[in-house]
Design a protein around this motif. Structure first.
Motif, short mmCIF file in Angstrom:
data_model
loop_
_atom_site.label_atom_id
_atom_site.label_comp_id
_atom_site.label_asym_id
_atom_site.label_seq_id
_atom_site.Cartn_x
_atom_site.Cartn_y
_atom_site.Cartn_z
N SER A 175 8.52 37.38 -26.72
CA SER A 175 9.49 36.84 -25.76
C SER A 175 8.77 36.08 -24.65
N ALA A 226 13.65 33.39 -24.11
CA ALA A 226 13.64 33.24 -25.57
C ALA A 226 13.00 34.48 -26.16
N THR A 238 18.39 25.05 -27.14
CA THR A 238 18.33 25.25 -28.59
C THR A 238 17.58 24.11 -29.26
N ALA A 256 13.85 24.46 -28.48
CA ALA A 256 13.20 25.57 -29.18
C ALA A 256 13.03 25.27 -30.67
N TYR A 259 21.94 32.65 -30.73
CA TYR A 259 20.82 32.92 -31.63
C TYR A 259 21.01 32.11 -32.90
N LEU A 306 15.82 33.56 -33.53
CA LEU A 306 15.45 33.31 -32.14
C LEU A 306 16.71 33.43 -31.28
N GLN A 307 16.62 34.23 -30.25
CA GLN A 307 17.73 34.41 -29.31
C GLN A 307 17.36 33.73 -27.99
N LEU A 308 18.26 32.90 -27.49
CA LEU A 308 18.04 32.18 -26.23
C LEU A 308 19.11 32.59 -25.23
#
Length: 182
Positions: free
Chosen positions: A74, A91, A172, A175, A129, A146-148
């Motif tokens: 993270s 992230a 998004t 990333a 995500y 991936l979680q934002l």
């Protein structure tokens, strides 16, 4: 003599009122400190984040490198104004989709938005995500999602539900490009 005293009193009162009004005007017109040209990995449009920041005099940025390993999963970027959190972007890589759980946001009555696999937005934040399997030449090799997350606090505008989806889309896109998500 009497006219001189009245004139002096009037000038003194006028100066006092002007100083008082000027003090109020300065507070009413206080703005947020200017964001630097490059902030939070250059993932966001500066002109869209600037209005979200609280008013103040001093801005500080604490940004980790947008780089992940099997141990470091993270990263975050925090913008503070006068020691108070103003904007945050986070992230986090996850191996398993079931780990991504957002029930804690239910009390905020979030709205669903179409970004990534799933996304929600509330008055002071947004989260999404999406699948992000690292390509052969990038790491970490085991991550699949991936979680934002974006947070704003102390904003001059109370409800950011219309602004935050655009920032989440920017984050998004950044990333996915940066991590070369397959």
């Amino acid at each position: 003599m009497r006219h001189t005293r009245r004139f002096t009193a009037a000038v003194t009162l006028s100066l006092a009122l002007t100083a008082g009004v000027a003090g109020c005007s300065e507070e009413d017109n206080k703005t947020a400190p200017e964001l630097p040209n490059q902030f939070c990995w250059n993932a966001f449009d500066r002109s869209e984040v600037q209005p979200l920041l609280p008013t103040g005099d001093h801005l500080t940025q604490d940004t980790e490198e947008f780089s992940f390993t099997d141990r470091n999963r993270s990263v975050s970027c925090l913008i503070d104004v006068d020691g108070t959190k103003g904007f945050g972007a986070h992230a986090r890589l996850e191996d398993v989709e079931d780990v991504i759980e957002w029930s804690s946001f239910d009390r905020l009555k979030p709205d669903s938005v179409r970004i990534g696999k799933k996304a929600i937005v509330w008055n002071t934040g947004a989260i999404t995500y999406f699948p992000c399997k690292a390509t052969a030449n990038s790491s970490p090799s085991t991550a699949k999602y991936l979680q934002l997350t974006i947070y704003v606090s102390g904003a001059r505008i109370e409800n950011q539900r219309k602004t935050l989806p655009g920032l989440l889309k920017q984050f998004t896109a950044f990333a996915q490009k940066e991590l070369k998500c397959a």
